[in-house]
Write a protein that holds these residues in place. Structure first.
Motif, PDB file in Angstrom:
ATOM      1  N   PRO A 122       0.784  -1.282   0.035  1.00  0.00           N
ATOM      2  CA  PRO A 122      -0.065   0.011  -0.037  1.00  0.00           C
ATOM      3  C   PRO A 122       0.860   1.205  -0.064  1.00  0.00           C
ATOM      4  O   PRO A 122       0.530   2.496  -0.465  1.00  0.00           O
ATOM      5  N   LEU A 123       1.989   1.203   0.644  1.00  0.00           N
ATOM      6  CA  LEU A 123       2.952   2.503   0.637  1.00  0.00           C
ATOM      7  C   LEU A 123       3.266   2.718  -0.691  1.00  0.00           C
ATOM      8  O   LEU A 123       3.482   3.900  -0.928  1.00  0.00           O
ATOM      9  N   ASN A 124       3.402   1.707  -1.608  1.00  0.00           N
ATOM     10  CA  ASN A 124       3.973   2.146  -2.795  1.00  0.00           C
ATOM     11  C   ASN A 124       2.822   2.820  -3.853  1.00  0.00           C
ATOM     12  O   ASN A 124       2.993   3.528  -4.572  1.00  0.00           O
ATOM     13  N   TYR A 125       1.538   2.463  -3.474  1.00  0.00           N
ATOM     14  CA  TYR A 125       0.368   2.993  -3.904  1.00  0.00           C
ATOM     15  C   TYR A 125       0.346   4.461  -3.657  1.00  0.00           C
ATOM     16  O   TYR A 125       0.090   5.380  -4.338  1.00  0.00           O
ATOM     17  N   ILE A 126       0.775   4.617  -2.379  1.00  0.00           N
ATOM     18  CA  ILE A 126       0.481   6.118  -1.881  1.00  0.00           C
ATOM     19  C   ILE A 126       1.558   6.846  -2.583  1.00  0.00           C
ATOM     20  O   ILE A 126       1.405   7.909  -2.960  1.00  0.00           O
ATOM     21  N   ASN A 127       2.821   6.410  -2.495  1.00  0.00           N
ATOM     22  CA  ASN A 127       3.849   7.007  -3.194  1.00  0.00           C
ATOM     23  C   ASN A 127       3.498   7.503  -4.603  1.00  0.00           C
ATOM     24  O   ASN A 127       3.723   8.510  -5.352  1.00  0.00           O
ATOM     25  N   ASN A 128       3.132   6.377  -5.315  1.00  0.00           N
ATOM     26  CA  ASN A 128       2.638   6.602  -6.863  1.00  0.00           C
ATOM     27  C   ASN A 128       1.502   7.633  -6.873  1.00  0.00           C
ATOM     28  O   ASN A 128       1.777   8.230  -8.093  1.00  0.00           O
ATOM     29  N   PHE A 129       0.647   7.395  -6.309  1.00  0.00           N
ATOM     30  CA  PHE A 129      -0.524   8.214  -6.574  1.00  0.00           C
ATOM     31  C   PHE A 129      -0.174   9.812  -6.146  1.00  0.00           C
ATOM     32  O   PHE A 129      -0.611  10.673  -6.704  1.00  0.00           O
ATOM     33  N   ALA A 130       0.656   9.910  -4.962  1.00  0.00           N
ATOM     34  CA  ALA A 130       1.177  11.298  -4.569  1.00  0.00           C
ATOM     35  C   ALA A 130       1.997  11.757  -5.923  1.00  0.00           C
ATOM     36  O   ALA A 130       1.715  13.047  -6.201  1.00  0.00           O
ATOM     37  N   LYS A 131       2.707  11.104  -6.528  1.00  0.00           N
ATOM     38  CA  LYS A 131       3.557  11.533  -7.669  1.00  0.00           C
ATOM     39  C   LYS A 131       2.569  11.788  -8.759  1.00  0.00           C
ATOM     40  O   LYS A 131       2.716  13.102  -9.441  1.00  0.00           O
ATOM     41  N   LEU A 132       1.601  11.160  -9.050  1.00  0.00           N
ATOM     42  CA  LEU A 132       0.660  11.357 -10.147  1.00  0.00           C
ATOM     43  C   LEU A 132      -0.193  12.665  -9.902  1.00  0.00           C
ATOM     44  O   LEU A 132      -0.345  13.357 -10.718  1.00  0.00           O
ATOM     45  N   SER A 133      -0.562  12.864  -8.601  1.00  0.00           N
ATOM     46  CA  SER A 133      -1.249  13.958  -8.245  1.00  0.00           C
ATOM     47  C   SER A 133      -0.534  15.201  -8.120  1.00  0.00           C
ATOM     48  O   SER A 133      -0.938  16.281  -8.818  1.00  0.00           O
ATOM     49  N   GLU A 134       0.820  15.138  -8.030  1.00  0.00           N
ATOM     50  CA  GLU A 134       1.485  16.250  -8.348  1.00  0.00           C
ATOM     51  C   GLU A 134       1.605  16.744  -9.885  1.00  0.00           C
ATOM     52  O   GLU A 134       1.469  17.815 -10.018  1.00  0.00           O
ATOM     53  N   GLY A 135       1.533  15.712 -10.694  1.00  0.00           N
ATOM     54  CA  GLY A 135       1.519  15.990 -12.140  1.00  0.00           C
ATOM     55  C   GLY A 135      -0.042  16.695 -12.471  1.00  0.00           C
ATOM     56  O   GLY A 135      -0.101  17.632 -13.111  1.00  0.00           O
ATOM     57  N   LEU A 136      -0.929  16.232 -11.686  1.00  0.00           N
ATOM     58  CA  LEU A 136      -2.457  16.781 -12.111  1.00  0.00           C
ATOM     59  C   LEU A 136      -2.159  18.195 -11.347  1.00  0.00           C
ATOM     60  O   LEU A 136      -3.016  19.180 -12.079  1.00  0.00           O
ATOM     61  N   VAL A 137      -1.936  18.747 -10.292  1.00  0.00           N
ATOM     62  CA  VAL A 137      -1.726  19.736  -9.777  1.00  0.00           C
ATOM     63  C   VAL A 137      -1.229  20.788 -10.658  1.00  0.00           C
ATOM     64  O   VAL A 137      -1.299  21.938 -11.004  1.00  0.00           O
ATOM     65  N   LYS A 138       0.299  20.096 -11.416  1.00  0.00           N
ATOM     66  CA  LYS A 138       0.824  20.959 -12.347  1.00  0.00           C
ATOM     67  C   LYS A 138       0.069  21.449 -13.502  1.00  0.00           C
ATOM     68  O   LYS A 138       0.007  22.577 -14.065  1.00  0.00           O
ATOM     69  N   ALA A 140      -3.337  21.354 -13.591  1.00  0.00           N
ATOM     70  CA  ALA A 140      -4.259  22.392 -13.359  1.00  0.00           C
ATOM     71  C   ALA A 140      -3.861  23.745 -13.146  1.00  0.00           C
ATOM     72  O   ALA A 140      -4.619  24.714 -13.665  1.00  0.00           O
ATOM     73  N   THR A 141      -2.862  23.812 -12.579  1.00  0.00           N
ATOM     74  CA  THR A 141      -2.143  25.124 -12.400  1.00  0.00           C
ATOM     75  C   THR A 141      -1.741  25.774 -13.880  1.00  0.00           C
ATOM     76  O   THR A 141      -2.123  26.946 -14.072  1.00  0.00           O
ATOM     77  N   ALA A 142      -1.441  24.926 -14.764  1.00  0.00           N
ATOM     78  CA  ALA A 142      -1.186  25.429 -16.166  1.00  0.00           C
ATOM     79  C   ALA A 142      -2.588  26.081 -17.073  1.00  0.00           C
ATOM     80  O   ALA A 142      -2.678  26.952 -17.617  1.00  0.00           O
ATOM     81  N   ASN A 143      -3.524  25.145 -16.589  1.00  0.00           N
ATOM     82  CA  ASN A 143      -4.963  25.582 -16.855  1.00  0.00           C
ATOM     83  C   ASN A 143      -5.502  26.853 -16.223  1.00  0.00           C
ATOM     84  O   ASN A 143      -6.019  27.677 -17.076  1.00  0.00           O
ATOM     85  N   ILE A 144      -5.205  26.984 -15.169  1.00  0.00           N
ATOM     86  CA  ILE A 144      -5.668  28.112 -14.230  1.00  0.00           C
ATOM     87  C   ILE A 144      -5.099  29.560 -14.942  1.00  0.00           C
ATOM     88  O   ILE A 144      -5.463  30.555 -15.244  1.00  0.00           O
ATOM     89  N   GLU A 145      -3.652  29.146 -15.262  1.00  0.00           N
ATOM     90  CA  GLU A 145      -2.852  30.199 -16.006  1.00  0.00           C
ATOM     91  C   GLU A 145      -3.413  30.770 -17.383  1.00  0.00           C
ATOM     92  O   GLU A 145      -3.328  31.893 -17.560  1.00  0.00           O
ATOM     93  N   ASP A 146      -3.917  29.745 -18.020  1.00  0.00           N
ATOM     94  CA  ASP A 146      -4.365  29.739 -19.497  1.00  0.00           C
ATOM     95  C   ASP A 146      -5.548  30.834 -19.319  1.00  0.00           C
ATOM     96  O   ASP A 146      -6.198  31.446 -20.060  1.00  0.00           O
TER      97      ASP A 146
END
Length: 356
Positions: A122-138, A140-146
């Motif tokens: 489960p820790l691997n899932y946490i780490n992986n989803f945290a990393k994927l979520s960072e990409g989603l935040v990035k 989303a930030t780009a979309n807001i900038e647009d």
């Protein structure tokens, strides 16, 4: 508390007493320094007033609070879960203390390995989803900038602040997840069988290979801080019966610690960093002395450096099993390892190995 039993000595500066009964209480605290000297107990008196629902004029309202029964059941369930959690944490701590001792590894090895696997998955899932979520935040930030020109300025700034905080939280999740994974991997490493695999080998050749690896792995640190690497190794072969992979891993771990120590010192003061390795061969024993003139080790903790999970580095820098494993490997080769150090002056690791 209240003339009860004194708790065990601890470095924690907090003590919790949940669910104290209303009334007067007396809390006593005592300190002890590194020399065993104890202070006089200090007493703090305080009073807990009864909650309003225990007063006589609230009795009539209890008929209207039938719904609290459900709430109480839920709270009781949460308390039970918290109690079970504390019991599990205690069990994990006890098991960890067992696996770090060589003589108990045979009885708890499989159990601990299973527990590590159950946690790592489960820790691997946490780490992986945290990393994927960072990409989603990035994204989303780009979309807001647009869409900045079409948004209210205050709304835009609030949204960007939220995304920044979310990004920071995800980075912390990833950081602590990685640190936890590193610790679990270190526990897994401790469970490996390091006996066997010994062959007749040339120690001189192995140490010279370690020097080449050291200069290659830490080429940037050596160049930046002008670290002097000095190996005094006999030109003739030194034959010993050992596991080359395990022994090389031990030497690199100790040399890596030496690089860390001199870099830390060079980062705060100007001086000439030196890491040396000297080999002395006698008929029955070979002595290897690895010395650095780095930050050294405080006298108050020098006896603990070979303890499992003890480290002076941050959690992100080390898991605290390097020297423990190094000593285990050396002892598995019928050798010994000792340390001598003086704070801010030097550290020496003295390794002895039997000859063939």
């Amino acid at each position: 508390m209240d003339d009860g039993n004194w708790s065990a000595w601890d470095y924690d500066t907090r003590e919790e007493y949940p669910n104290l009964s209303p009334g007067k209480h007396v809390f006593e605290v005592e300190a002890r320094d590194v020399y065993g000297r104890r202070t006089e107990p200090i007493s703090i008196s305080f009073t807990i007033t009864p909650p309003f629902y225990m007063r006589w004029y609230m009795d009539l309202l209890y008929l209207l609070l039938l719904g609290l029964i459900i709430y109480g059941v839920i709270r009781w369930r949460l308390y039970s879960l918290e109690r079970d959690k504390r019991q599990l944490e205690t069990l994990v701590q006890e098991r960890t203390q067992q696996v770090v001792r060589l003589e108990k590894m045979a009885t708890v090895g499989k159990l601990t390995q299973g527990l590590i696997d159950r946690i790592l998955n489960p820790l691997n899932y946490i780490n992986n989803f945290a990393k994927l979520s960072e990409g989603l935040v990035k994204d989303a930030t780009a979309n807001i900038e647009d869409e900045k020109e079409h948004m209210d300025n205050e709304n835009y700034e609030d949204t960007m602040d939220i995304l920044d905080m979310l990004k920071g939280n995800l980075e912390k999740v990833g950081e602590h997840g990685a640190n936890t994974t590193r610790t679990l991997k270190a526990m897994e490493e401790m469970l490996k069988d390091r006996s066997g695999g010994c062959v007749s080998m040339d120690l001189t050749s192995l140490l010279m290979q370690n020097k080449e690896m050291l200069e290659k792995y830490y080429v940037q640190e050596i160049a930046t801080h002008h670290i002097k690497i000095d190996f005094d190794v006999p030109s003739q072969k030194l034959l010993i019966n050992a596991n080359p992979e395990m022994l090389s891993k031990t030497m690199m771990s100790i040399l890596g610690n030496a690089v860390y120590a001199v870099v830390k010192k060079a980062s705060r003061t100007a001086y000439e960093p030196v890491i040396s390795l000297k080999v002395t061969a006698q008929p029955q024993v070979i002595t290897i002395v690895i010395r650095d003139n780095g930050i050294g080790i405080e006298s108050t903790i020098i006896d603990k450096i070979f303890d499992p999970f003890f480290t002076t580095k941050t959690t992100g820098e080390a898991s605290g099993v390097g020297l423990y494993l190094s000593r285990e490997i050396i002892q598995n080769h019928n050798g010994d390892i000792k340390v001598e150090s003086k704070k801010d002056e030097y550290t020496e690791l003295i390794i002895t190995l039997p000859t063939t």
